[in-house]
Structure formats: C-alpha cells, structure tokens
Design a protein around this motif. Structure first.
Motif, short mmCIF file in Angstrom:
data_model
loop_
_atom_site.label_atom_id
_atom_site.label_comp_id
_atom_site.label_asym_id
_atom_site.label_seq_id
_atom_site.Cartn_x
_atom_site.Cartn_y
_atom_site.Cartn_z
N LEU A 60 0.71 -1.37 0.03
CA LEU A 60 -0.18 0.27 0.02
C LEU A 60 0.93 1.41 0.12
O LEU A 60 0.22 2.24 -0.40
N ASP A 61 2.04 1.19 0.20
CA ASP A 61 2.81 2.39 0.44
C ASP A 61 3.06 3.07 -1.15
O ASP A 61 3.31 4.15 -1.51
N ALA A 62 2.92 2.03 -2.20
CA ALA A 62 2.83 2.41 -3.43
C ALA A 62 1.75 3.30 -3.98
O ALA A 62 1.70 4.21 -4.89
N VAL A 63 0.61 2.94 -3.06
CA VAL A 63 -0.53 3.83 -3.25
C VAL A 63 -0.34 5.42 -3.05
O VAL A 63 -0.83 6.14 -3.54
N ILE A 64 0.52 5.42 -1.95
CA ILE A 64 0.58 6.71 -1.11
C ILE A 64 1.62 7.52 -2.19
O ILE A 64 1.45 8.68 -2.27
N GLY A 65 2.43 6.96 -2.79
CA GLY A 65 3.44 7.54 -3.72
C GLY A 65 2.90 7.62 -5.12
O GLY A 65 3.95 8.36 -6.03
N ALA A 66 1.81 7.30 -5.43
CA ALA A 66 1.47 7.30 -6.87
C ALA A 66 0.88 8.64 -7.42
O ALA A 66 0.42 9.36 -6.74
#
Length: 312
Positions: A60-66
């Motif tokens: 989910l950290d990839a969601v934050i940085g997208a």
C-alpha cells in the motif's frame, strides 16, 4: 513516468480491477513508449477476489506515492473497509494524487472522506445507498462518470472504461486515448454527462394510494390531470398532493410521467412501432413532449435507446 496504482483488496471486483490494468497498461506514447507504470497494490501479498486469488506485487505504500490511484468496486458493500487502505487513500490525496473509483469503489472514496462536498456517481443500483451513508456527497446517479479534477468517480463496469479513457485523454491527448480505445474495441467518446441506462420504475405506494396508482397505470394512455386523480381518490387536490408526496416521495404528475416512460422503454425494446406511435401509445400529448420527457429521464433519445436495447 506517470504511476498508476490500482488498489486490490479482498472482495475486489475482478472486472473493475482489470479495466484499469488494461486501459492504462495498453496506453502508448507516440514514440511507442508506455504512457504509464501500472502497479497492483494490496495490504497483503494474496488477495481473495472470489473466483480467483490475486498476487499483488506492490504494498500500500505504492498507493501513497502514486500519481493516480484507481479504486475498483467491492463485491460486498456490507463488508468493512480496510483501515490501512483508507489511510493510504487519504495520504495519497493529501500529497496531491489523482484518485478515481470504478463502480461501487466510490463507497471506499466516500468512507475515506474524499468525496465530502463533491459530486460523485456510482452504479445506479447503489446510488441511493451511497447518498444515505454519506449525506455530504452529492450523488449524481444518472451519469457515466464525474470528473471533479483530482477526484473522479464512475458508474457501472462499462463506465469504468469510459472514465479510464477520459483520464488517458486528459493526460496525453485524444490520439493516445483513441489508440487505447481501438485496442479495446470500444468507442472513445461517451461523455460523462451521458446518462446510465436505468429502468425507471415509478415509486410504489402501499398505503391508501395503492388503488389510485393501479387506476393510473391502467389509464395512463388517457389525458389525466390532477382533478381527475383527486376525483378518483375522492379527495381534494391539496390532500392528494400531500398524501402522494408522503407515500411515494414524488408528485402525481411526476409519477405518471415515470410510468409512461417505463412503458415506452418496454415498447421501444420489444416492438417496431414508430417513435411517434410509442409516444401516443404511452399517453404523451405530442411527439415533442414524449422525446423531451424521455430524454430528461433516460438521458438519450427514444431512437438512441431503441438502437441500444431493441430485441427485434
């Protein structure tokens, strides 16, 4: 490169998730380079999608940085939303990501507080529930998609394709979006303002007005006014209006128009009557009135509706 994070979670609707993957994954810039980096992100490595299990490569950290976050629909609106996913959506929006939902994914955006004070849409069958749960959201139940700039929502599954193509067009222009549409064998242009195709059943009444509604349905082809309705119900027009609003949530004439339009939809789907005759057969005073009321409620003209849904 523009990063698109597609959220995956237990109960995710596979079609919605695949829609985003296909549209953004197929998009190519004029030189042939990928237009987006697409990441499937989840709280855990394996996601139960009902008929299959999905392995998500990204957390989910990839969601934050997208740059863009896509939230598909869920198969069970009664299931509690994932708290880590809601936090990730809030953080992504706070740092400026564009966030979009497909179908009932709008419920997750609303749960995260991202739709408060905004216009939004979702599948027409769930629109009333979205409005009930989240009164701070202005639910546009008839639209294919709603673009509020940094937050976008779409209606049913096919409208998710429209929304994703709309975002590609926003990002890279019509030529790039047209190539994706061609590869997906779908039209590029279905504007967000186009209505969802909804079966317009008039509201029912279980109280004292039930006999009147049956009478209206049986006599809808006639020229019926408020005085006729009040006389049939043996009440004054004022009392009729008050009771009608209390028991159906609408006015007598609006109820009658909905009933006539629903009957017209049936005739357009199943008969070869000319459009003017359909209007006459369902009680509209003129062909112009019929076309105007039909388009007002259904979102397209009677002829366009017939081309889409005729079974003949």
């Amino acid at each position: 490169m523009h990063t698109v994070a597609v959220a995956a979670f237990d109960g995710v609707v596979g079609f919605d998730l695949a829609t985003a993957l296909e549209v953004f994954g197929r998009a190519r810039l004029p030189g042939g380079a990928p237009a987006y980096q697409v990441k499937v992100c989840a709280e855990r490595r394996e996601v139960d999608a009902g008929s299959f299990v999905l392995r998500a490569p990204w957390r989910l950290d990839a969601v934050i940085g997208a740059d863009t976050v896509i939230v598909p629909g869920t198969a069970d609106l009664a299931a509690p939303a994932s708290a880590p996913l809601l936090r990730a959506l809030r953080r992504a929006a706070a740092r400026g990501a564009r966030v979009a939902s497909i179908c009932v994914g709008a419920f997750l955006l609303a749960e995260a507080g991202l739709l408060d004070g905004r216009r939004a849409t979702t599948h027409w069958a769930a629109a009333t529930e979205l409005a009930r749960r989240h009164p701070a959201v202005t639910v546009e139940e008839n639209l294919l998609y709603v673009d509020e700039g940094d937050v976008l929502t779409s209606a049913g599954a096919a409208a998710g394709l429209d929304l994703c193509l709309h975002m590609v067009r926003r990002d890279h222009g019509a030529a790039v979006a047209a190539e994706v549409a061609r590869a997906s064998v779908m039209p590029l242009e279905r504007a967000g303002g186009q209505a969802q195709f909804i079966t317009h059943e008039p509201p029912a009444a279980s109280g004292s007005l039930a006999p009147l509604l049956q009478w209206l349905a049986s006599n809808a082809v006639r020229d019926i006014g408020l005085d006729d309705m009040a006389a049939e119900a043996a009440v004054s027009v004022r009392t009729l209006l008050r009771r009608f609003r209390a028991q159906t949530g609408t006015t007598p004439m609006q109820w009658l128009t909905h009933h006539r339009v629903r009957r017209a939809q049936h005739l357009l789907e199943t008969s070869d009557l000319p459009v003017e005759r359909v209007g006459q057969a369902t009680g509209f005073a003129s062909a112009t009135t019929f076309r105007d009321r039909f388009k007002e409620l259904v979102g397209v003209s009677p002829s366009a509706y017939r081309r889409t849904f005729s079974a003949r």
